[in-house]
Design a protein around this motif. Structure first.
Motif, mmCIF file in Angstrom:
data_model
loop_
_atom_site.group_PDB
_atom_site.id
_atom_site.type_symbol
_atom_site.label_atom_id
_atom_site.label_comp_id
_atom_site.label_asym_id
_atom_site.label_seq_id
_atom_site.Cartn_x
_atom_site.Cartn_y
_atom_site.Cartn_z
ATOM 1 N N GLU A 142 0.832 -1.204 0.000
ATOM 2 C CA GLU A 142 0.000 0.000 0.000
ATOM 3 C C GLU A 142 0.868 1.258 0.000
ATOM 4 O O GLU A 142 2.070 1.196 0.234
ATOM 5 C CB GLU A 142 -0.903 0.018 1.239
ATOM 6 C CG GLU A 142 -1.886 -1.130 1.308
ATOM 7 C CD GLU A 142 -2.708 -1.113 2.599
ATOM 8 O OE1 GLU A 142 -2.597 -0.134 3.366
ATOM 9 O OE2 GLU A 142 -3.428 -2.084 2.841
ATOM 10 N N LYS A 143 0.245 2.394 -0.253
ATOM 11 C CA LYS A 143 0.935 3.681 -0.148
ATOM 12 C C LYS A 143 1.294 3.931 1.315
ATOM 13 O O LYS A 143 0.539 3.604 2.223
ATOM 14 C CB LYS A 143 0.049 4.822 -0.638
ATOM 15 C CG LYS A 143 -0.010 4.973 -2.124
ATOM 16 C CD LYS A 143 1.281 5.578 -2.623
ATOM 17 C CE LYS A 143 1.176 5.996 -4.069
ATOM 18 N NZ LYS A 143 2.457 6.413 -4.601
ATOM 19 N N ASP A 145 1.517 5.756 4.642
ATOM 20 C CA ASP A 145 0.673 6.725 5.333
ATOM 21 C C ASP A 145 1.314 7.029 6.688
ATOM 22 O O ASP A 145 1.286 6.180 7.587
ATOM 23 C CB ASP A 145 -0.738 6.163 5.528
ATOM 24 C CG ASP A 145 -1.674 7.132 6.222
ATOM 25 O OD1 ASP A 145 -1.242 8.247 6.585
ATOM 26 O OD2 ASP A 145 -2.856 6.773 6.404
ATOM 27 N N HIS A 164 7.083 5.557 -2.698
ATOM 28 C CA HIS A 164 6.344 5.756 -1.439
ATOM 29 C C HIS A 164 5.303 4.663 -1.186
ATOM 30 O O HIS A 164 4.244 4.923 -0.618
ATOM 31 C CB HIS A 164 5.687 7.140 -1.396
ATOM 32 C CG HIS A 164 6.688 8.240 -1.231
ATOM 33 N ND1 HIS A 164 7.345 8.800 -2.296
ATOM 34 C CD2 HIS A 164 7.166 8.855 -0.133
ATOM 35 C CE1 HIS A 164 8.163 9.728 -1.858
ATOM 36 N NE2 HIS A 164 8.089 9.779 -0.552
ATOM 37 N N THR A 165 5.613 3.445 -1.586
ATOM 38 C CA THR A 165 4.765 2.309 -1.221
ATOM 39 C C THR A 165 5.534 1.440 -0.239
ATOM 40 O O THR A 165 6.759 1.502 -0.138
ATOM 41 C CB THR A 165 4.371 1.459 -2.450
ATOM 42 O OG1 THR A 165 5.556 0.995 -3.097
ATOM 43 C CG2 THR A 165 3.509 2.247 -3.408
#
Length: 192
Positions: A142-143, A145, A164-165
């Motif tokens: 996922e990205k 966070d 940025h994953t």
């Protein structure tokens, strides 16, 4: 002399504030509890009684508010204890299973059976905690966070779409009813 001056000022202020609501002190009458005007010989005494009544009302309201505040604090503490008790109640079955495994005789039990048993206890514990509101944060792929993840390292990538994953999860995170308990510790891809 000074007390008389102060009392006269109070009477004048009372007349200025609400001349239609109560009779004037110089008319020699005041309203009783029923709202009926009765003759009064002592306007200062009447005002002092009114002040005393208003002060008593204020003190009663202050005491009621203090009791309300104490009751709300007590109820909040009791609700928190009930919630914690409910969570512990959900964990009792998995704890019983862990206790059974702690007292297994290793001479008569093979390691595969123990591993299967521990996996079953883990599933049972996970199910109990999920029913209470716990959610796992496992962001592989996922990205990134920053509100839910903690980057512990970066990994270079040639693909700009993967920038940025999350490449790898070192430790999963947890939220409880929307509140972050622990962020997921992850390796984040960075495009060169």
């Amino acid at each position: 002399m000074r007390d008389t001056q102060v009392t006269d000022e109070i009477i004048e202020e009372a007349e200025d504030i609400s001349p239609s609501a109560s009779p004037r002190a110089d008319e020699g009458s005041v309203e009783n509890d029923g709202g009926v005007a009765v003759a009064s010989d002592d306007p200062v005494g009447d005002l002092q009684r009114e002040i005393t009544l208003e002060r008593d009302k204020y003190l009663r309201l202050a005491a009621e508010f203090d009791n309300f505040r104490k009751r709300m604090t007590r109820e909040r503490i009791e609700a928190e204890a009930r919630g914690q008790g409910e969570l512990v109640r959900r964990l009792l079955d998995p704890l019983d299973d862990v206790a059974r495994f702690a007292h297994v005789d290793p001479a008569v039990t093979d390691s595969a059976t123990l591993v299967e048993g521990v996996a079953m206890v883990e599933k049972k514990l996970d199910k109990s905690l999920r029913a209470a509101g716990l959610e796992t944060v496992n962001p592989a792929g996922e990205k990134f966070d920053p509100a839910l993840h903690e980057a512990v390292a970066t990994q270079p990538t040639d693909d700009p779409e993967l920038d940025h994953t999350v490449a790898q999860v070192y430790q999963v995170g947890y939220t409880f009813k929307g509140q972050l308990l622990r962020p997921a510790r992850v390796v984040v891809r960075q495009h060169q």
